[in-house]
Design a protein around this motif. Structure first.
Motif, PDB file in Angstrom:
ATOM      1  N   LEU A 144      66.987 -32.930   7.207  1.00 63.86           N
ATOM      2  CA  LEU A 144      67.804 -33.741   6.306  1.00 63.86           C
ATOM      3  C   LEU A 144      68.257 -35.019   7.008  1.00 63.86           C
ATOM      4  CD1 LEU A 144      69.136 -34.029   3.543  1.00 63.86           C
ATOM      5  CD2 LEU A 144      71.102 -32.798   4.465  1.00 63.86           C
ATOM      6  N   ALA A 145      68.681 -34.900   8.277  1.00 62.22           N
ATOM      7  CA  ALA A 145      69.107 -36.087   9.036  1.00 62.22           C
ATOM      8  C   ALA A 145      67.948 -37.073   9.147  1.00 62.22           C
ATOM      9  CB  ALA A 145      69.609 -35.677  10.421  1.00 62.22           C
ATOM     10  N   ARG A 146      66.742 -36.558   9.395  1.00 64.03           N
ATOM     11  CA  ARG A 146      65.566 -37.432   9.480  1.00 64.03           C
ATOM     12  C   ARG A 146      65.322 -38.104   8.131  1.00 64.03           C
ATOM     13  NH1 ARG A 146      61.842 -33.832  11.054  1.00 64.03           N
ATOM     14  NH2 ARG A 146      62.329 -34.171  13.241  1.00 64.03           N
ATOM     15  N   ALA A 147      65.427 -37.357   7.019  1.00 62.84           N
ATOM     16  CA  ALA A 147      65.188 -37.920   5.684  1.00 62.84           C
ATOM     17  C   ALA A 147      66.252 -38.952   5.312  1.00 62.84           C
ATOM     18  CB  ALA A 147      65.155 -36.801   4.654  1.00 62.84           C
ATOM     19  N   MET A 148      67.455 -38.788   5.863  1.00 66.44           N
ATOM     20  CA  MET A 148      68.537 -39.734   5.576  1.00 66.44           C
ATOM     21  C   MET A 148      68.479 -40.954   6.493  1.00 66.44           C
ATOM     22  SD  MET A 148      71.598 -36.952   4.977  1.00 66.44           S
ATOM     23  CE  MET A 148      72.903 -38.144   4.910  1.00 66.44           C
ATOM     24  N   GLY A 149      67.561 -40.953   7.441  1.00 61.07           N
ATOM     25  CA  GLY A 149      67.423 -42.086   8.344  1.00 61.07           C
ATOM     26  C   GLY A 149      68.459 -42.096   9.455  1.00 61.07           C
ATOM     27  N   LEU A 150      69.073 -40.963   9.737  1.00 58.05           N
ATOM     28  CA  LEU A 150      70.073 -40.883  10.804  1.00 58.05           C
ATOM     29  C   LEU A 150      69.377 -40.668  12.142  1.00 58.05           C
ATOM     30  CD1 LEU A 150      72.648 -38.485   9.093  1.00 58.05           C
ATOM     31  CD2 LEU A 150      72.812 -40.959   9.331  1.00 58.05           C
ATOM     32  N   PRO A 151      70.027 -41.093  13.234  1.00 54.65           N
ATOM     33  CA  PRO A 151      69.463 -40.780  14.550  1.00 54.65           C
ATOM     34  C   PRO A 151      69.516 -39.265  14.771  1.00 54.65           C
ATOM     35  CG  PRO A 151      71.449 -42.162  14.749  1.00 54.65           C
ATOM     36  CD  PRO A 151      71.231 -41.888  13.302  1.00 54.65           C
ATOM     37  N   LEU A 152      68.526 -38.744  15.468  1.00 53.26           N
ATOM     38  CA  LEU A 152      68.443 -37.300  15.656  1.00 53.26           C
ATOM     39  C   LEU A 152      69.176 -36.849  16.910  1.00 53.26           C
ATOM     40  CD1 LEU A 152      64.757 -36.630  14.572  1.00 53.26           C
ATOM     41  CD2 LEU A 152      66.843 -36.383  13.240  1.00 53.26           C
ATOM     42  N   THR A 153      70.413 -37.314  17.042  1.00 57.08           N
ATOM     43  CA  THR A 153      71.248 -36.873  18.159  1.00 57.08           C
ATOM     44  C   THR A 153      71.919 -35.560  17.766  1.00 57.08           C
ATOM     45  OG1 THR A 153      73.214 -38.037  17.374  1.00 57.08           O
ATOM     46  CG2 THR A 153      71.698 -39.269  18.825  1.00 57.08           C
ATOM     47  N   GLN A 154      72.327 -34.821  18.791  1.00 58.73           N
ATOM     48  CA  GLN A 154      72.972 -33.524  18.542  1.00 58.73           C
ATOM     49  C   GLN A 154      74.220 -33.693  17.674  1.00 58.73           C
ATOM     50  OE1 GLN A 154      71.575 -30.774  19.398  1.00 58.73           O
ATOM     51  NE2 GLN A 154      73.172 -29.358  18.823  1.00 58.73           N
ATOM     52  N   ASN A 155      75.002 -34.747  17.932  1.00 62.96           N
ATOM     53  CA  ASN A 155      76.235 -34.977  17.185  1.00 62.96           C
ATOM     54  C   ASN A 155      75.944 -35.265  15.712  1.00 62.96           C
ATOM     55  OD1 ASN A 155      79.023 -35.195  16.983  1.00 62.96           O
ATOM     56  ND2 ASN A 155      78.940 -37.428  17.182  1.00 62.96           N
ATOM     57  N   ASP A 156      74.953 -36.097  15.444  1.00 60.17           N
ATOM     58  CA  ASP A 156      74.621 -36.425  14.046  1.00 60.17           C
ATOM     59  C   ASP A 156      74.086 -35.197  13.307  1.00 60.17           C
ATOM     60  OD1 ASP A 156      75.400 -39.137  14.048  1.00 60.17           O
ATOM     61  OD2 ASP A 156      73.517 -39.712  15.015  1.00 60.17           O
ATOM     62  N   ILE A 157      73.256 -34.419  13.973  1.00 62.51           N
ATOM     63  CA  ILE A 157      72.710 -33.214  13.331  1.00 62.51           C
ATOM     64  C   ILE A 157      73.831 -32.216  13.046  1.00 62.51           C
ATOM     65  CG2 ILE A 157      71.178 -31.228  13.685  1.00 62.51           C
ATOM     66  CD1 ILE A 157      69.346 -33.140  15.284  1.00 62.51           C
ATOM     67  N   GLN A 158      74.788 -32.069  13.965  1.00 57.42           N
ATOM     68  CA  GLN A 158      75.916 -31.159  13.740  1.00 57.42           C
ATOM     69  C   GLN A 158      76.792 -31.644  12.578  1.00 57.42           C
ATOM     70  OE1 GLN A 158      76.504 -28.178  14.866  1.00 57.42           O
ATOM     71  NE2 GLN A 158      74.694 -28.229  16.182  1.00 57.42           N
ATOM     72  N   ASN A 159      76.966 -32.956  12.447  1.00 55.35           N
ATOM     73  CA  ASN A 159      77.734 -33.491  11.319  1.00 55.35           C
ATOM     74  C   ASN A 159      77.037 -33.194   9.996  1.00 55.35           C
ATOM     75  OD1 ASN A 159      79.800 -34.499  12.888  1.00 55.35           O
ATOM     76  ND2 ASN A 159      78.877 -36.531  13.103  1.00 55.35           N
ATOM     77  N   VAL A 160      75.728 -33.360   9.966  1.00 54.44           N
ATOM     78  CA  VAL A 160      74.968 -33.047   8.748  1.00 54.44           C
ATOM     79  C   VAL A 160      75.086 -31.551   8.444  1.00 54.44           C
ATOM     80  CG1 VAL A 160      72.642 -32.927   7.760  1.00 54.44           C
ATOM     81  CG2 VAL A 160      73.395 -34.994   8.945  1.00 54.44           C
ATOM     82  N   ARG A 161      74.965 -30.711   9.492  1.00 58.13           N
ATOM     83  CA  ARG A 161      75.063 -29.262   9.294  1.00 58.13           C
ATOM     84  C   ARG A 161      76.441 -28.881   8.727  1.00 58.13           C
ATOM     85  NH1 ARG A 161      73.271 -27.767  13.896  1.00 58.13           N
ATOM     86  NH2 ARG A 161      71.176 -27.333  13.160  1.00 58.13           N
ATOM     87  N   ALA A 162      77.494 -29.510   9.218  1.00 60.39           N
ATOM     88  CA  ALA A 162      78.849 -29.229   8.714  1.00 60.39           C
ATOM     89  C   ALA A 162      78.958 -29.608   7.235  1.00 60.39           C
ATOM     90  CB  ALA A 162      79.885 -29.981   9.543  1.00 60.39           C
ATOM     91  N   LYS A 163      78.366 -30.738   6.862  1.00 60.24           N
ATOM     92  CA  LYS A 163      78.390 -31.143   5.454  1.00 60.24           C
ATOM     93  C   LYS A 163      77.595 -30.161   4.594  1.00 60.24           C
ATOM     94  CE  LYS A 163      79.130 -36.104   6.187  1.00 60.24           C
ATOM     95  NZ  LYS A 163      79.695 -35.980   7.509  1.00 60.24           N
ATOM     96  N   LEU A 164      76.459 -29.703   5.113  1.00 66.09           N
ATOM     97  CA  LEU A 164      75.657 -28.716   4.365  1.00 66.09           C
ATOM     98  C   LEU A 164      76.444 -27.417   4.174  1.00 66.09           C
ATOM     99  CD1 LEU A 164      72.167 -29.255   6.039  1.00 66.09           C
ATOM    100  CD2 LEU A 164      72.788 -29.778   3.671  1.00 66.09           C
ATOM    101  N   LYS A 165      77.126 -26.982   5.228  1.00 62.79           N
ATOM    102  CA  LYS A 165      77.936 -25.756   5.129  1.00 62.79           C
ATOM    103  C   LYS A 165      79.060 -25.941   4.109  1.00 62.79           C
ATOM    104  CE  LYS A 165      76.407 -22.990   8.530  1.00 62.79           C
ATOM    105  NZ  LYS A 165      76.043 -21.605   8.368  1.00 62.79           N
ATOM    106  N   ARG A 166      79.670 -27.130   4.087  1.00 63.51           N
ATOM    107  CA  ARG A 166      80.744 -27.404   3.135  1.00 63.51           C
ATOM    108  C   ARG A 166      80.215 -27.356   1.698  1.00 63.51           C
ATOM    109  NH1 ARG A 166      82.710 -31.962   5.310  1.00 63.51           N
ATOM    110  NH2 ARG A 166      83.854 -30.696   6.787  1.00 63.51           N
TER     111      ARG A 166
END
Length: 148
Positions: free
Chosen positions: A106-128
């Protein structure tokens, strides 16, 4: 095949004995064959009954599938999507993909950098979103939109 002894007085008796022996052998084969037929007939009956049960099950499932599902609560409002634009973007990507995604994908599809912090933020939003019933976590870390 043995011939009657020269000392045997009646060659007809020897032939009758041979016929009797052959008759007994054939009678034994008939009995064995009849036993096999009885066994196969019983097996055929069991298989016929099993297939009939499957046909009944199929008819039942098809009739249940054709029925209207139990009414859902009409009073319950649809889950509210958080107003942050990232959530709208997440749902837009899910609508475009139409399948399941992991946080990294999802982070890749959204054009976000694939850093651990960005992926964790996306994961938190998905969980929410999953916690609100907007998305479903089908297995740990794999999210999808619920089917209507």
């Amino acid at each position: 095949m043995t011939r009657p002894d020269a000392g045997q007085a009646d060659p007809g008796t020897w032939l009758l004995d041979r016929i009797d022996a052959r008759e007994q052998a054939l009678t034994c084969q008939i009995e064995q064959t009849q036993a096999e037929i009885d066994t196969l007939t019983a097996r055929l009956s069991e298989l016929s009954q099993a297939i009939e049960h499957l046909r009944i099950s199929r008819k039942t499932l098809i009739s249940l599938a054709g029925e209207d599902p139990a009414p859902t609560q009409a009073d319950a409002p649809p889950p509210a999507v958080p107003e942050h634009p990232a959530y709208q973007q997440i749902l837009t990507v899910f609508a475009a993909v139409g399948g399941s995604l992991r946080a990294r994908d999802l982070a890749r599809a959204m054009g976000l950098p694939l850093t651990q912090n960005d992926i964790q933020n996306v994961r938190a939003k998905l969980k929410r979103l999953a916690g609100r019933g907007i998305l479903v976590e089908t297995e740990p870390g794999l999210f999808t939109q619920p089917r209507p």
